[in-house]
Motif scaffolding. Structure first.
Motif, PDB file in Angstrom:
ATOM      1  N   LYS A 160      51.342  48.605   2.556  1.00  0.00           N
ATOM      2  CA  LYS A 160      50.295  50.275   2.301  1.00  0.00           C
ATOM      3  C   LYS A 160      51.991  51.331   2.701  1.00  0.00           C
ATOM      4  O   LYS A 160      53.150  51.009   2.886  1.00  0.00           O
ATOM      5  CB  LYS A 160      49.197  50.287   3.214  1.00  0.00           C
ATOM      6  CG  LYS A 160      48.343  49.642   3.005  1.00  0.00           C
ATOM      7  CD  LYS A 160      46.608  49.875   3.897  1.00  0.00           C
ATOM      8  CE  LYS A 160      45.929  48.737   2.991  1.00  0.00           C
ATOM      9  NZ  LYS A 160      44.643  48.992   4.035  1.00  0.00           N
ATOM     10  N   ARG A 161      51.111  52.271   1.871  1.00  0.00           N
ATOM     11  CA  ARG A 161      52.637  53.708   2.406  1.00  0.00           C
ATOM     12  C   ARG A 161      52.185  54.828   1.733  1.00  0.00           C
ATOM     13  O   ARG A 161      50.800  54.822   1.432  1.00  0.00           O
ATOM     14  CB  ARG A 161      53.399  53.373   0.960  1.00  0.00           C
ATOM     15  CG  ARG A 161      55.048  54.421   0.936  1.00  0.00           C
ATOM     16  CD  ARG A 161      56.126  53.940   0.167  1.00  0.00           C
ATOM     17  NE  ARG A 161      56.895  54.534  -0.177  1.00  0.00           N
ATOM     18  CZ  ARG A 161      57.304  55.135  -1.722  1.00  0.00           C
ATOM     19  NH1 ARG A 161      57.050  54.477  -2.582  1.00  0.00           N
ATOM     20  NH2 ARG A 161      57.945  55.567  -1.635  1.00  0.00           N
ATOM     21  N   GLN A 162      52.152  56.030   2.662  1.00  0.00           N
ATOM     22  CA  GLN A 162      51.378  57.161   2.769  1.00  0.00           C
ATOM     23  C   GLN A 162      51.724  57.763   1.779  1.00  0.00           C
ATOM     24  O   GLN A 162      53.182  57.651   0.851  1.00  0.00           O
ATOM     25  CB  GLN A 162      52.472  57.723   4.006  1.00  0.00           C
ATOM     26  CG  GLN A 162      51.532  57.515   5.392  1.00  0.00           C
ATOM     27  CD  GLN A 162      50.986  57.374   5.721  1.00  0.00           C
ATOM     28  OE1 GLN A 162      49.834  56.394   5.447  1.00  0.00           O
ATOM     29  NE2 GLN A 162      50.162  58.725   6.338  1.00  0.00           N
ATOM     30  N   SER A 206      56.337  67.908   6.379  1.00  0.00           N
ATOM     31  CA  SER A 206      54.995  66.491   6.657  1.00  0.00           C
ATOM     32  C   SER A 206      54.298  67.494   7.480  1.00  0.00           C
ATOM     33  O   SER A 206      53.541  67.365   7.200  1.00  0.00           O
ATOM     34  CB  SER A 206      55.836  65.391   7.615  1.00  0.00           C
ATOM     35  OG  SER A 206      57.019  64.879   7.245  1.00  0.00           O
ATOM     36  N   TRP A 259      53.486  59.659  -3.298  1.00  0.00           N
ATOM     37  CA  TRP A 259      54.214  59.181  -2.687  1.00  0.00           C
ATOM     38  C   TRP A 259      54.709  59.587  -1.599  1.00  0.00           C
ATOM     39  O   TRP A 259      55.003  60.694  -2.106  1.00  0.00           O
ATOM     40  CB  TRP A 259      54.986  57.983  -2.196  1.00  0.00           C
ATOM     41  CG  TRP A 259      54.403  56.827  -3.061  1.00  0.00           C
ATOM     42  CD1 TRP A 259      55.464  56.319  -4.399  1.00  0.00           C
ATOM     43  CD2 TRP A 259      53.346  55.605  -2.846  1.00  0.00           C
ATOM     44  NE1 TRP A 259      54.813  55.405  -5.383  1.00  0.00           N
ATOM     45  CE2 TRP A 259      53.207  55.401  -4.393  1.00  0.00           C
ATOM     46  CE3 TRP A 259      52.853  55.348  -2.257  1.00  0.00           C
ATOM     47  CZ2 TRP A 259      52.556  53.676  -3.613  1.00  0.00           C
ATOM     48  CZ3 TRP A 259      51.889  54.708  -1.901  1.00  0.00           C
ATOM     49  CH2 TRP A 259      51.617  53.760  -3.084  1.00  0.00           C
ATOM     50  N   LEU A 260      53.617  60.142   0.080  1.00  0.00           N
ATOM     51  CA  LEU A 260      54.832  61.264   0.895  1.00  0.00           C
ATOM     52  C   LEU A 260      56.347  60.923   0.821  1.00  0.00           C
ATOM     53  O   LEU A 260      56.566  62.055   0.809  1.00  0.00           O
ATOM     54  CB  LEU A 260      54.047  60.550   2.577  1.00  0.00           C
ATOM     55  CG  LEU A 260      55.111  61.010   3.693  1.00  0.00           C
ATOM     56  CD1 LEU A 260      54.593  62.901   3.123  1.00  0.00           C
ATOM     57  CD2 LEU A 260      54.305  61.072   4.983  1.00  0.00           C
ATOM     58  N   LYS A 311      50.670  68.109   5.751  1.00  0.00           N
ATOM     59  CA  LYS A 311      49.932  67.864   7.067  1.00  0.00           C
ATOM     60  C   LYS A 311      48.439  69.188   7.548  1.00  0.00           C
ATOM     61  O   LYS A 311      47.832  68.938   7.757  1.00  0.00           O
ATOM     62  CB  LYS A 311      50.136  67.206   8.890  1.00  0.00           C
ATOM     63  CG  LYS A 311      51.081  66.416   8.824  1.00  0.00           C
ATOM     64  CD  LYS A 311      50.970  66.522   9.931  1.00  0.00           C
ATOM     65  CE  LYS A 311      51.877  64.667  10.026  1.00  0.00           C
ATOM     66  NZ  LYS A 311      52.868  64.246  10.830  1.00  0.00           N
ATOM     67  N   ILE A 348      46.335  63.362   3.144  1.00  0.00           N
ATOM     68  CA  ILE A 348      47.351  62.301   3.354  1.00  0.00           C
ATOM     69  C   ILE A 348      46.637  60.517   3.707  1.00  0.00           C
ATOM     70  O   ILE A 348      46.470  60.817   5.051  1.00  0.00           O
ATOM     71  CB  ILE A 348      48.760  62.721   4.529  1.00  0.00           C
ATOM     72  CG1 ILE A 348      49.323  63.986   3.361  1.00  0.00           C
ATOM     73  CG2 ILE A 348      49.958  61.268   4.579  1.00  0.00           C
ATOM     74  CD1 ILE A 348      49.504  64.912   4.645  1.00  0.00           C
ATOM     75  N   GLU A 349      47.054  59.942   3.228  1.00  0.00           N
ATOM     76  CA  GLU A 349      46.110  58.560   3.340  1.00  0.00           C
ATOM     77  C   GLU A 349      47.226  57.200   2.896  1.00  0.00           C
ATOM     78  O   GLU A 349      47.981  56.885   1.827  1.00  0.00           O
ATOM     79  CB  GLU A 349      45.410  58.536   2.457  1.00  0.00           C
ATOM     80  CG  GLU A 349      45.409  58.014   1.162  1.00  0.00           C
ATOM     81  CD  GLU A 349      43.294  57.895   1.281  1.00  0.00           C
ATOM     82  OE1 GLU A 349      42.933  58.856   1.833  1.00  0.00           O
ATOM     83  OE2 GLU A 349      43.201  57.807  -0.180  1.00  0.00           O
ATOM     84  N   PRO A 350      47.354  56.010   3.605  1.00  0.00           N
ATOM     85  CA  PRO A 350      48.036  54.968   3.040  1.00  0.00           C
ATOM     86  C   PRO A 350      47.191  53.930   1.573  1.00  0.00           C
ATOM     87  O   PRO A 350      45.944  54.651   1.384  1.00  0.00           O
ATOM     88  CB  PRO A 350      47.751  53.719   3.878  1.00  0.00           C
ATOM     89  CG  PRO A 350      45.966  54.615   4.961  1.00  0.00           C
ATOM     90  CD  PRO A 350      46.283  56.029   4.658  1.00  0.00           C
ATOM     91  N   ARG A 351      48.076  53.845   1.192  1.00  0.00           N
ATOM     92  CA  ARG A 351      47.741  53.742  -0.568  1.00  0.00           C
ATOM     93  C   ARG A 351      48.433  51.975  -0.349  1.00  0.00           C
ATOM     94  O   ARG A 351      50.055  51.769  -0.409  1.00  0.00           O
ATOM     95  CB  ARG A 351      47.979  54.653  -1.391  1.00  0.00           C
ATOM     96  CG  ARG A 351      46.861  55.622  -1.766  1.00  0.00           C
ATOM     97  CD  ARG A 351      45.627  55.339  -2.200  1.00  0.00           C
ATOM     98  NE  ARG A 351      44.759  55.716  -2.495  1.00  0.00           N
ATOM     99  CZ  ARG A 351      45.015  56.338  -4.041  1.00  0.00           C
ATOM    100  NH1 ARG A 351      45.581  56.590  -4.851  1.00  0.00           N
ATOM    101  NH2 ARG A 351      43.610  57.150  -3.650  1.00  0.00           N
TER     102      ARG A 351
END
Length: 824
Positions: A204-206, A250, A238-239, A254, A264-267
């Motif tokens: 997973k990636r932010q 960041s 992607w972040l 936020k 902002i969530e992990p995908r």
């Protein structure tokens, strides 16, 4: 197979453990949802192991009280089997006489079915000095001290028990590792525990995602610009990409997430199995033969089998590409199988140039995570192309539209060990029948089995007898090495080949030198006593390796991997007169440096392509002109397209002709035809020079005939006649039983008992066959294991006896190889 979901009740499962046999019953806790076909984690003895849910039960089986049935621990992966896929796996298990759990392990990505692991960890955090003082005062053994030291060196304070035993190989008088562990456990300083199975997991990636919510507070001008940029990017980045593309931080993102305008969530991110830089291209114009073949493929509906018989360089890949295009347009998937990992980079580039990110690769050279991600992507269905080696035939594609086997004749499609010893061509045929899609077999030198099916009218025949752009096939020139020796030439290069190499270098061309062995020399022998230097673990000679002329020489076993420096004197008689015999890729490169020092060489064999990405890197270097010559083994014969190659040299054809195998002539002809086909694929004509001590051999005579189709048909006809006389495949069936063990006498006795059992089964049952053996294997000992063979001969269509019921003694291994290609 049905997939009725249940949240309570019982199930029967296949358990992945050496001690497991048959189905085991487990209870389904109320909080767990499980379906048939799910991969689950279950208790088995003292372990927690992987299992597959086979059948859901409404009631506990008779004779078992519900309270005595253990519950499953977790569902690792949800249902992956379609009815057709399940049926194909069952056919593999039945035909290849293999327990179903082994077939499942071959079909699933590595690690998905895994066992719990025994580990040892420290229980007290003492300093090294204090621990040493305490242990000295209590009289602990050196093994116990060593165990503590190793555990203290671990960042987590624990290691697997298997690793610890390897680290503590002390003499018996200092105490064994087991005794040391017991003493430390009694003191309460360490403990042994079972770590649960670790299955592959998604990476997973932010990610930054736009929401439709109104901001809780007014946004600044900068925040509004970020929102606009995110909208222009499709509302999702992607972040790391967002920070760069939107030129923000960041902290700012936020704050905007707190305002409710983005999240902002992990995908999940799929790990790529190939890093291709291929540029997009368009379908090429076809020759008349290609167009006719493509038209036939487009007309095939449902299950049908086609042989695309095209000479090397005739454009088979372009036919594959254009045949797959309508399959993808119909939102179906295509499976393309190749014999070697080395073929995947070039083929993947061709396919990705045409179909982009719809193309994935799947083979053993990928990391565990890459294989897991590709496998999960296949389960989603849709329009995709999977390119892979033998194991990819088990790709769980739910909507298959076409299967292609490129270089279908290649023996790499057959697995020798471990079981199941399947042939990808046979499994692909079953899958095509069950899925109702065409199977395309492509080759310039079809296997005898496929040729017989063509002669019997069981498949469509599509011929590509000419190369694209009307380029001619390179002529094959023979050199009789007996004459070279009589005339004083004792080098591995004939005068004709050396002159051709010099001319090639002068004109700026590139060439390929093929030899069937890697390493420097086949073996090293003492000229005084005649004794070859052998592997201590196997009944084979050690091969001589020397990476370059000034490099340090060493001897290596190509079976078990044992290696040692080249000795100065003979181990038997201490004579200094040691001589190397035979030739390999390293020797060819070293001799080129001696006789043609101006030639730049790249070696292409299993020694130089072990690292991930090495195949692509070496071929890219050669294609960019970094080297004049590519020196390699059979990897060079399989589908590599290098238009700049004008010269191909076969150094020692005899090594292929006289292998101890009834298929030796067929394989030699296929290999030499394929490697010869690497020449002259570009603008300049090609030239092929074959060096041999047996120019009168049938395979050599067929090779030099100018009529490609004619020479192949005539050669096959002679081969088929020879096979019919001996009742060998395709006019008979073979089953090879390989028996091995660490104790010589016990292995021989076990092989004898199995032989008697098979003869009794033949005389008593309905299945009749000939039992040949047991006999010692051609290589009697490999990796300290003694080996025996039993060969069964059956008539075509005969049913196999229930070989999977054979039970060898505990310490004896039995491998059942149905339709073997390798009898060694």
């Amino acid at each position: 197979m049905p997939t009725a979901v249940s949240s309570m009740g019982w199930l029967e499962a296949l358990v992945d453990s050496p001690g497991a046999s048959g189905l085991y019953t487990y209870r389904i806790p109320v909080e767990i949802m499980v379906s048939e076909g799910d991969i689950i984690s279950v208790p088995f003895g003292t372990q927690q192991v992987g299992a597959i849910a086979i059948r859901l039960l409404a009631h506990a089986p008779e004779g078992l009280t519900p309270s005595s049935i253990k519950p499953i621990e977790a569902v690792i992966n949800t249902t992956l089997f379609t009815k057709e896929y399940w049926t194909a796996l069952n056919r593999v298990a039945d035909y290849y006489q293999t327990p179903f759990i082994r077939v499942l392990k071959a079909a699933l990505p590595p690690g998905l079915l895994s066992r719990s692991q025994r580990r040892v960890r420290l229980r007290q955090s003492l300093s090294a000095e204090k621990m040493a003082a305490l242990m000295t005062g209590r009289g602990f053994s050196r093994s116990a001290v060593k165990l503590i030291e190793v555990l203290q060196s671990s960042p987590t304070g624990d290691y697997s028990w298997q690793y610890l035993k390897q680290q503590i190989k002390a003499p018996r008088k200092t105490g064994t590792a087991t005794q040391a562990l017991s003493a430390l456990q009694r003191c309460g300083w360490v403990e042994s525990y079972l770590a649960p199975p670790r299955s592959p997991s998604a990476q997973k990636r932010q990610a930054v995602l736009l929401t439709s919510s109104e901001p809780l507070d007014p946004l600044s001008q900068r925040q509004q610009a970020i929102l606009i940029g995110l909208q222009q990017a499709g509302g999702e980045l992607w972040l790391s990409d967002a920070l760069q593309q939107l030129q923000t931080t960041s902290k700012t993102l936020k704050k905007m997430a707190e305002a409710g305008v983005l999240v902002i969530e992990p995908r999940e991110i799929l790990r790529a199995g190939s890093h291709s830089t291929a540029q997009p291209d368009q379908p090429k114009s076809l020759t008349a033969d290609q167009a006719l073949a493509l038209e036939t493929l487009h007309k095939l509906k449902g299950y049908a089998e086609a042989l695309l018989h095209g000479v090397t360089g005739s454009g088979k890949t372009e036919v594959y590409l254009q045949a797959i295009a309508p399959v993808l347009q119909a939102q179906k998937s295509a499976l393309v199988l190749v014999p070697e990992i080395g073929l995947t980079p070039q083929l993947t580039d061709r396919f990705r140039s045409r179909f982009g990110q719809q193309v994935c690769v799947y083979h053993s050279g990928l990391s565990e995570g890459e294989r897991y991600d590709t496998w999960r992507q296949m389960l989603r269905g849709g329009a995709q192309v999977i390119i892979g080696t033998r194991s990819a035939v088990f790709a769980p594609l739910p909507n298959l539209g076409m299967i292609i086997l490129d270089e279908e004749h290649d023996s790499s499609f057959k697995q020798d060990r471990p079981m199941p010893c399947y042939h990808a061509r046979q499994v692909a045929r079953w899958r095509s029948q069950l899925e109702g899609c065409p199977l395309v077999l492509g080759s310039a030198t079809p296997s005898l089995e496929t040729w017989v099916r063509f002669l019997g009218g069981l498949l469509h025949y599509l011929a590509l007898p000419q190369r694209v752009h009307a380029r001619s096939l390179p002529p094959v020139e023979l050199v009789d090495m007996r004459k070279e020796l009589h005339e004083g030439n004792r080098t591995i290069f004939s005068r004709l080949l050396k002159k051709a190499l010099e001319e090639m270098l002068e004109t700026g061309g590139q060439g390929i030198l093929f030899i069937h062995r890697r390493g420097h020399s086949s073996f090293v022998s003492c000229r005084s006593c005649g004794q070859p230097i052998e592997c201590p673990n196997c009944d084979v000679s050690l091969s001589f390796h020397q990476t370059h002329r000034e490099g340090r020489a060493h001897l290596k076993c190509h079976y078990c991997g044992y290696s040692k420096p080249h000795p100065e004197v003979c181990p038997q008689c201490l004579s200094p007169y040691l001589k190397t015999f035979g030739s390999g890729t390293q020797r060819v490169v070293n001799d080129l440096a001696k006789y043609l020092p101006q030639a730049r060489c790249i070696r292409f064999d299993s020694d130089t392509t072990r690292n991930k990405g090495a195949h692509r890197a070496l071929l890219a270097r050669f294609a960019s002109g970094e080297a004049d010559l590519l020196v390699g083994t059979q990897m060079l014969t399989k589908g590599i397209d290098l238009p700049q190659v004008t010269l191909v040299g076969v150094i020692a054809a005899d090594g292929l002709l006289f292998m101890p195998d009834y298929r030796a002539s067929e394989r030699a002809f296929q290999t030499m035809t394929q490697v010869a086909g690497r020449a002259g694929r570009g603008e300049h004509p090609g030239r092929v020079i074959v060096q041999t001590y047996s120019p009168e051999h049938a395979a050599i005579e067929a090779l030099v005939r100018p009529d490609a189709a004619g020479k192949y048909g005539e050669f096959l006809q002679q081969e088929l006649s020879d096979r019919a006389d001996l009742q060998y495949p395709p006019y008979g069936r073979l089953v090879l039983l390989r028996i091995s063990g660490l104790e010589e006498r016990a292995t021989e006795n076990a092989a004898g008992r199995l032989g008697h059992k098979l003869e009794a089964m033949s005389s008593e049952g309905t299945e009749h066959y000939s039992v040949l053996g047991p006999v010692p294997a051609p290589i009697y000992r490999v990796a300290r294991r003694y080996r025996w063979h039993i060969l069964l001969k059956l008539t075509p269509g005969s049913a196999l006896p229930p070989l999977s019921r054979l039970r060898p003694p505990k310490d004896i291994s039995l491998t059942i190889d149905v339709d073997p290609l390798n009898l060694s």
